[in-house]
Design a protein around this motif. Structure first.
Motif, short mmCIF file in Angstrom:
data_model
loop_
_atom_site.label_atom_id
_atom_site.label_comp_id
_atom_site.label_asym_id
_atom_site.label_seq_id
_atom_site.Cartn_x
_atom_site.Cartn_y
_atom_site.Cartn_z
N GLU A 53 -2.79 -4.79 -5.85
CA GLU A 53 -2.26 -5.32 -4.59
C GLU A 53 -1.04 -4.51 -4.13
O GLU A 53 -0.91 -4.14 -2.96
N LEU A 54 -0.15 -4.21 -5.08
CA LEU A 54 1.10 -3.53 -4.75
C LEU A 54 0.87 -2.10 -4.30
O LEU A 54 1.42 -1.65 -3.29
N THR A 57 -1.99 -0.59 -3.24
CA THR A 57 -2.79 -0.46 -2.01
C THR A 57 -1.96 -0.85 -0.79
O THR A 57 -2.05 -0.21 0.26
N SER A 58 -1.13 -1.87 -0.94
CA SER A 58 -0.26 -2.29 0.17
C SER A 58 0.79 -1.24 0.46
O SER A 58 1.10 -0.95 1.62
N GLY A 88 5.03 -2.41 0.23
CA GLY A 88 4.09 -2.73 -0.83
C GLY A 88 4.34 -4.10 -1.43
O GLY A 88 3.40 -4.85 -1.71
N GLY A 133 1.86 -6.83 -0.64
CA GLY A 133 1.13 -6.91 -1.89
C GLY A 133 1.32 -8.21 -2.64
O GLY A 133 0.45 -8.63 -3.41
N ARG A 152 -8.53 -2.15 -0.09
CA ARG A 152 -8.86 -3.34 -0.87
C ARG A 152 -10.36 -3.35 -1.21
O ARG A 152 -10.75 -3.68 -2.33
#
Length: 313
Positions: free
Chosen positions: A34-35, A37-38, A107, A111, A305
């Motif tokens: 999550e972190l 990709t964000s 992020g 994220g 994602r």
């Protein structure tokens, strides 16, 4: 929640010394994904929209830089003036800290939204709008509290222009701020920045989340560019309008240093000097930047994602 093993210490055997430190440390793989990709999504959006961010900052400060009674230039003229006086490269002023902020602050705020929402509501529950707003507020506020100095550096570099008294490098800004206000000066404007980030993330993520599901219900569209584009455009419009007053205060405090004793004093100064309209100063530039920024961020995030196996936002 899936987990990635990071460190595993072997357990003690019968012919070894008793193990007092046999342990296994786990980092949730989904949160790490999550972190990053964000961070990539926000960093990409920041790079593309940096010129509009520079113009927005200059517009918000223009009222203090023109003669009494004179009308500050508009968005297009401000951009032309920057290029004419400082060159095209000036439109990417502060890109370094902007990228750092994108990867770390962006992020974290984007994220952490889904993990916090899942933690509050559970894996299977369908979150209400209130829970989405709360999740966005927590992720945005936490990210802003940690990365506020990066935002301060970015804003000062973008506002510098050709003023020889203003440093043109990140380290120069840090030295100037610390010399004038101490280390705590790096967090000057952190409170309006934190409030803005909490509201920004709540408005951006919750609006996108809600609008996306509403569009699916109304049109029957499946996950794809049309759905993501429509939802992110509406989210950008709502977010810009809600956050612009706080953005004006944050920018003035970042650049003004000890000029204002706090956010309330700064807001009172804006109200006295420009009236309620002053809080919407730079709205067009803010939307010109935040609208595309929101679209690019969410379009990039959705594709990353999908590529990394995360659930759609």
């Amino acid at each position: 929640m899936a987990a990635q093993k990071v460190i595993e210490l072997p357990a003690a055997t019968s012919d070894s010394k008793p193990a007092s430190a046999a342990a296994v440390f786990f980092i949730p793989k989904s949160v790490i994904t999550e972190l990053y990709t964000s961070g990539i999504s926000v960093g990409t959006a920041n790079t593309i929209t940096n010129p509009l961010d520079v113009v927005k900052v200059r517009l918000q400060l223009a009222r203090n830089q023109v003669a009494v009674g004179a009308k500050p230039p508009g968005m297009i003229q401000t951009g032309i003036n920057v290029v004419r006086n400082e060159g095209v490269v000036a439109l990417w002023s502060g890109l370094g800290p902007s990228l750092a902020r994108g990867f770390f602050f962006g992020g974290a705020r984007l994220g952490l939204y889904t993990p916090i929402k899942t933690m509050i509501c559970g894996e299977t529950a369908r979150p209400s709008l209130e829970m989405k707003v709360l999740s966005g507020s927590l992720s945005g506020g936490l990210a802003a509290a940690v990365t506020s100095p990066i935002e301060l550096i970015k804003t000062r570099l973008q506002a510098a222009g050709r003023d020889p008294a203003v440093p043109k490098t990140s380290m120069g800004v840090i030295r100037q701020v610390v010399a004038a206000d101490g280390v705590a000066g790096l967090w000057k404007g952190a409170m309006p920045g934190l409030i803005r980030s909490a509201i920004l993330t709540a408005a951006q993520c919750a609006t996108y989340d809600e609008v996306k599901r509403g569009v699916v219900k109304a049109t029957g569209w499946h996950d794809g560019v049309s759905l993501h584009l429509t939802s992110s455009m509406i989210a950008g419009l709502v977010t810009t309008t809600i956050t612009n007053p706080i953005d004006v205060i944050k920018t003035r405090m970042f650049v003004g240093g000890q000029t204002y004793s706090g956010p309330i004093a700064c807001a009172a100064h804006v109200l006295k000097q420009d009236g309620l309209y002053g809080f919407m100063k730079g709205w067009s530039a803010s939307y010109a930047r935040l609208g595309p920024h929101t679209v690019i961020m969410f379009l990039t995030a959705e594709r990353l994602r999908k590529a990394t196996g995360l659930q759609s936002l």
